[in-house]
Design a protein around this motif. Structure first.
Motif, mmCIF file in Angstrom:
data_model
loop_
_atom_site.group_PDB
_atom_site.id
_atom_site.type_symbol
_atom_site.label_atom_id
_atom_site.label_comp_id
_atom_site.label_asym_id
_atom_site.label_seq_id
_atom_site.Cartn_x
_atom_site.Cartn_y
_atom_site.Cartn_z
ATOM 1 N N PHE A 155 60.676 2.075 -82.956
ATOM 2 C CA PHE A 155 61.180 1.697 -81.759
ATOM 3 C C PHE A 155 60.401 2.140 -80.789
ATOM 4 O O PHE A 155 59.933 3.130 -80.583
ATOM 5 C CB PHE A 155 62.370 2.413 -81.410
ATOM 6 C CG PHE A 155 63.087 1.902 -79.756
ATOM 7 C CD1 PHE A 155 62.767 0.565 -79.359
ATOM 8 C CD2 PHE A 155 63.826 2.724 -79.247
ATOM 9 C CE1 PHE A 155 63.451 0.542 -77.902
ATOM 10 C CE2 PHE A 155 63.815 2.718 -77.867
ATOM 11 C CZ PHE A 155 63.830 1.258 -77.202
ATOM 12 N N MET A 156 59.570 0.996 -79.894
ATOM 13 C CA MET A 156 58.477 1.413 -79.160
ATOM 14 C C MET A 156 58.381 0.159 -78.210
ATOM 15 O O MET A 156 58.277 -0.885 -78.167
ATOM 16 C CB MET A 156 57.208 1.279 -80.002
ATOM 17 C CG MET A 156 56.236 1.959 -79.147
ATOM 18 S SD MET A 156 54.723 2.441 -80.277
ATOM 19 C CE MET A 156 54.971 4.142 -80.433
ATOM 20 N N TYR A 175 60.420 -2.689 -87.585
ATOM 21 C CA TYR A 175 59.488 -2.473 -86.195
ATOM 22 C C TYR A 175 60.652 -3.098 -85.178
ATOM 23 O O TYR A 175 60.943 -4.461 -85.142
ATOM 24 C CB TYR A 175 58.346 -2.948 -85.933
ATOM 25 C CG TYR A 175 57.310 -2.391 -86.810
ATOM 26 C CD1 TYR A 175 56.228 -1.355 -86.520
ATOM 27 C CD2 TYR A 175 57.200 -2.779 -88.126
ATOM 28 C CE1 TYR A 175 55.451 -0.895 -87.351
ATOM 29 C CE2 TYR A 175 56.348 -2.044 -89.060
ATOM 30 C CZ TYR A 175 55.350 -1.082 -88.735
ATOM 31 O OH TYR A 175 54.298 -0.843 -89.312
ATOM 32 N N LYS A 176 61.073 -2.264 -83.975
ATOM 33 C CA LYS A 176 61.712 -2.875 -83.095
ATOM 34 C C LYS A 176 60.877 -2.669 -81.727
ATOM 35 O O LYS A 176 60.726 -1.559 -81.139
ATOM 36 C CB LYS A 176 63.430 -2.351 -82.800
ATOM 37 C CG LYS A 176 64.118 -2.931 -84.046
ATOM 38 C CD LYS A 176 65.375 -2.250 -84.027
ATOM 39 C CE LYS A 176 66.261 -2.744 -85.136
ATOM 40 N NZ LYS A 176 67.654 -2.255 -85.036
ATOM 41 N N LEU A 177 60.452 -3.687 -81.162
ATOM 42 C CA LEU A 177 59.263 -3.551 -80.241
ATOM 43 C C LEU A 177 59.700 -4.344 -78.841
ATOM 44 O O LEU A 177 60.325 -5.195 -79.169
ATOM 45 C CB LEU A 177 58.039 -3.998 -80.685
ATOM 46 C CG LEU A 177 57.559 -3.465 -82.044
ATOM 47 C CD1 LEU A 177 56.130 -4.056 -82.402
ATOM 48 C CD2 LEU A 177 57.318 -1.834 -81.881
ATOM 49 N N THR A 178 59.300 -3.711 -77.833
ATOM 50 C CA THR A 178 59.312 -4.667 -76.622
ATOM 51 C C THR A 178 57.913 -4.680 -75.983
ATOM 52 O O THR A 178 57.135 -3.764 -75.994
ATOM 53 C CB THR A 178 60.068 -3.841 -75.516
ATOM 54 O OG1 THR A 178 59.629 -2.832 -74.998
ATOM 55 C CG2 THR A 178 61.678 -3.626 -76.131
ATOM 56 N N VAL A 179 57.583 -5.864 -75.604
ATOM 57 C CA VAL A 179 56.142 -6.196 -75.295
ATOM 58 C C VAL A 179 56.279 -6.494 -73.720
ATOM 59 O O VAL A 179 57.178 -7.315 -73.467
ATOM 60 C CB VAL A 179 55.543 -7.658 -75.985
ATOM 61 C CG1 VAL A 179 54.189 -7.578 -75.260
ATOM 62 C CG2 VAL A 179 55.437 -7.041 -77.596
ATOM 63 N N HIS A 180 55.679 -5.682 -72.892
ATOM 64 C CA HIS A 180 56.014 -6.000 -71.353
ATOM 65 C C HIS A 180 54.784 -6.620 -70.767
ATOM 66 O O HIS A 180 53.732 -6.717 -71.419
ATOM 67 C CB HIS A 180 56.021 -4.551 -70.697
ATOM 68 C CG HIS A 180 57.269 -3.709 -71.387
ATOM 69 N ND1 HIS A 180 58.161 -3.410 -70.379
ATOM 70 C CD2 HIS A 180 57.775 -3.344 -72.370
ATOM 71 C CE1 HIS A 180 59.328 -2.828 -71.020
ATOM 72 N NE2 HIS A 180 58.926 -2.471 -72.242
ATOM 73 N N PRO A 181 55.060 -7.432 -69.772
ATOM 74 C CA PRO A 181 54.086 -8.416 -69.057
ATOM 75 C C PRO A 181 53.076 -7.614 -68.346
ATOM 76 O O PRO A 181 53.053 -7.763 -66.985
ATOM 77 C CB PRO A 181 54.941 -9.550 -68.364
ATOM 78 C CG PRO A 181 56.232 -8.427 -67.984
ATOM 79 C CD PRO A 181 56.450 -7.573 -68.917
#
Length: 197
Positions: A15-16, A151-157
Motif C-alpha cells: 500500500f503506497m 499493489y494498492k497504489l494512489t498516484v497524486h497529481p
C-alpha cells in the motif's frame, strides 16, 4: 484442491502513495505532497479493513512507533486518528530489519533473516492480508525477491522531481494485472494490481 489453497493463502500487499514521478516520500521521508481528502480517507479506511498485519521496514517502523503510541495519550486527538492509533497499537505488526536489535512496540515481531521463507510462513497463517505500509526500501527489496502479490497504489497529481523512490532499486520484472482503478475528485487515481506469477 489447488484453487482453494490459493484462496486461503494470505496475500502480501504493498500500500503506497506515489507522486506521478514515482516517489513515495520527499527526501526527509515526508508526505506533505499528498492530496488527502475525505474520499481518499474512505478509500484508505476500506483498505485498513483488509489488513491482518501491517508490515514495515525499519525506517517506517521507527516513524510509526514514534507517532501512534503518543497520539493515544493526546486528549485533543481527532476521533479518526485515535481509532487508527488504537488499531495500530493492538494489531500484530511485523518489522523486517537486519539492523534493528529489538522491536519493543506492543505486539510487534521482528524478522531479521530468511526473509522469503518467513514471508511464505506468514502467508500460510490464517487471517487477513499482510500489508506493507509505505516502507520504500523494504518494498523494493521485496519486489526484487518476487514476494509482493498485490499493489494498492494512489498516484497524486504532482511531480516532485526528487525524493525517495520505491522502484529504482528493484531488480525484477513483474507483470501486473489491473484489478481496479478509481479517479477521485481531487485528481488522485487509485490503482489495484495483482502480480501475475
Amino acid at each position: 484442491n489447488m484453487e482453494k489453497d490459493n484462496q486461503s493463502m494470505r496475500k502480501l500487499v504493498l500500500f503506497m502513495h506515489l507522486s506521478l514521478d514515482g516517489f513515495a516520500a520527499d527526501l526527509h521521508h515526508g508526505l506533505d505532497f499528498l492530496t488527502y481528502d475525505e474520499e481518499l480517507q474512505q478509500w484508505a479506511d476500506e483498505l485498513v479493513k483488509t489488513v491482518g498485519s501491517p508490515v514495515y521496514g525499519r525506517t517506517t517502523y521507527q516513524l510509526m512507533e514514534g507517532y501512534w503510541p503518543f497520539l493515544l495519550k493526546k486528549p485533543d486527538a481527532a476521533r479518526r486518528e485515535l481509532e487508527h492509533a488504537q488499531w495500530v497499537e493492538n494489531v500484530p505488526k511485523i518489522v523486517f530489519s537486519r539492523t534493528l536489535t529489538e522491536a519493543t512496540w506492543n505486539n510487534t515481531r521482528l524478522i531479521k533473516d530468511n526473509i522469503p521463507e518467513e514471508v511464505k510462513k506468514l502467508k500460510q497463517q490464517p487471517g487477513k492480508d499482510l500489508v506493507i505500509f509505505g516502507s520504500p526500501g523494504l518494498a523494493s527489496s521485496f519486489m526484487s525477491m518476487g514476494l509482493i502479490d498485490e499493489y494498492k497504489l494512489t498516484v497524486h497529481p504532482i511531480i516532485l522531481g526528487k525524493g525517495i523512490s520505491v522502484f529504482t532499486n528493484n531488480t525484477t520484472k513483474s507483470t501486473l494485472k489491473l484489478l481496479d482503478s478509481k479517479t477521485l475528485k481531487s485528481g488522485v487515481v487509485t490503482l489495484h494490481y495483482a502480480a501475475t506469477r
